[in-house]
Motif scaffolding. Structure first.
Motif, PDB file in Angstrom:
ATOM      1  N   ALA A   1       0.832  -1.208   0.000  1.00 24.13           N
ATOM      2  CA  ALA A   1       0.000   0.000   0.000  1.00 24.13           C
ATOM      3  C   ALA A   1       0.864   1.254   0.000  1.00 24.13           C
TER       4      ALA A   1
ATOM      5  N   ASN B   1      -8.007   1.164  -3.205  1.00 25.75           N
ATOM      6  CA  ASN B   1      -8.293   1.630  -1.855  1.00 25.75           C
ATOM      7  C   ASN B   1      -9.317   0.742  -1.158  1.00 25.75           C
TER       8      ASN B   1
ATOM      9  N   ALA C   1      -7.569   4.002   4.519  1.00 27.19           N
ATOM     10  CA  ALA C   1      -7.448   3.683   3.091  1.00 27.19           C
ATOM     11  C   ALA C   1      -8.653   4.200   2.310  1.00 27.19           C
TER      12      ALA C   1
ATOM     13  N   MET D   1      -3.279   5.739   4.485  1.00 26.25           N
ATOM     14  CA  MET D   1      -3.115   4.550   3.652  1.00 26.25           C
ATOM     15  C   MET D   1      -3.789   4.680   2.290  1.00 26.25           C
ATOM     16  N   ARG D   2      -4.335   5.831   1.991  1.00 26.42           N
ATOM     17  CA  ARG D   2      -5.063   5.986   0.735  1.00 26.42           C
ATOM     18  C   ARG D   2      -4.099   6.151  -0.445  1.00 26.42           C
TER      19      ARG D   2
END
Length: 204
Positions: free
Chosen positions: A26, A185, A87, A94-95
């Motif tokens: 990620a 995502n 995300a 975390m995106r």
């Protein structure tokens, strides 16, 4: 000590997809090569407390203390769920986005370290993984565990760096598609949520 059997076993364990691998992928996709190396470093550093616990016998204490085990486990589950949420959240840590806000490497490493530190099963895992490969000599047991653990950590860092660099290489191609980014995502969020669920079901 450093038998071929240990090296093969350790390699199989390291390359198996887990929380650290998902995190490094990620970061590689979201922030590029340098950040992915920091992520790999953080995940590797997160192994140190568990290796020390196995060396000092604290893993056995963790295994027999349901309260202590569950406290660490709950913290770990909450942390993984936060990663899943970040995300999906715009601007989240975390995106995966074309222009993610830059962050210091140590922040990325700290997040990776916490992923492993807050997994109580790792201490017990290290105890069970390393014990069969010891010589049986009590006088050298500590040195042997530290050596085997050090080799495992070096292997972890090397493999995770490769995972991260692979993801970073695919970054430009994937970020060209908004649809791909949306599914990435969602996929990372689902992966972290699933890992949180698996950790929640773990027993001491």
């Amino acid at each position: 000590m450093l038998s071929l059997q240990f090296l093969v076993t350790a390699f199989v364990v390291v390359i198996a997809p887990g929380t650290g691998v998902v995190y490094t992928l990620a970061i590689g996709l979201g922030r590029g090569r340098a950040a992915s190396i920091w992520a790999a470093f953080g995940c590797t550093v997160g192994i140190v407390p568990h290796l020390l616990a196995a060396t000092l016998g604290l893993a056995a204490v963790l295994h027999t203390s349901a309260v202590l085990f569950n406290v660490v486990k709950i913290a770990g589950v909450a942390y993984l769920l936060w990663l899943a949420w970040s995300a999906l959240m715009s601007g989240g840590a975390m995106r995966v986005e074309p222009r993610n806000q830059a962050e210091a490497g140590w922040v990325t490493a700290r997040r990776g370290a916490l992923i492993n530190i807050l997994n109580p099963k790792l201490s017990i895992f290290f105890l069970s993984l390393l014990t069969p490969f010891l010589s049986g000599n009590p006088e050298t047991a500590t040195a042997e565990i530290l050596l085997l653990g050090g080799v495992f950590m070096a292997m972890t860092f090397a493999v995770f760096v490769l995972y991260g660099l692979f993801a970073a290489t695919a970054r430009d191609w994937l970020l060209a598609s908004e649809r791909a980014m949306r599914w990435l995502n969602r996929g990372f969020a689902l992966a972290f949520a699933a890992l949180a669920g698996r950790l929640a079901l773990e027993r001491a």
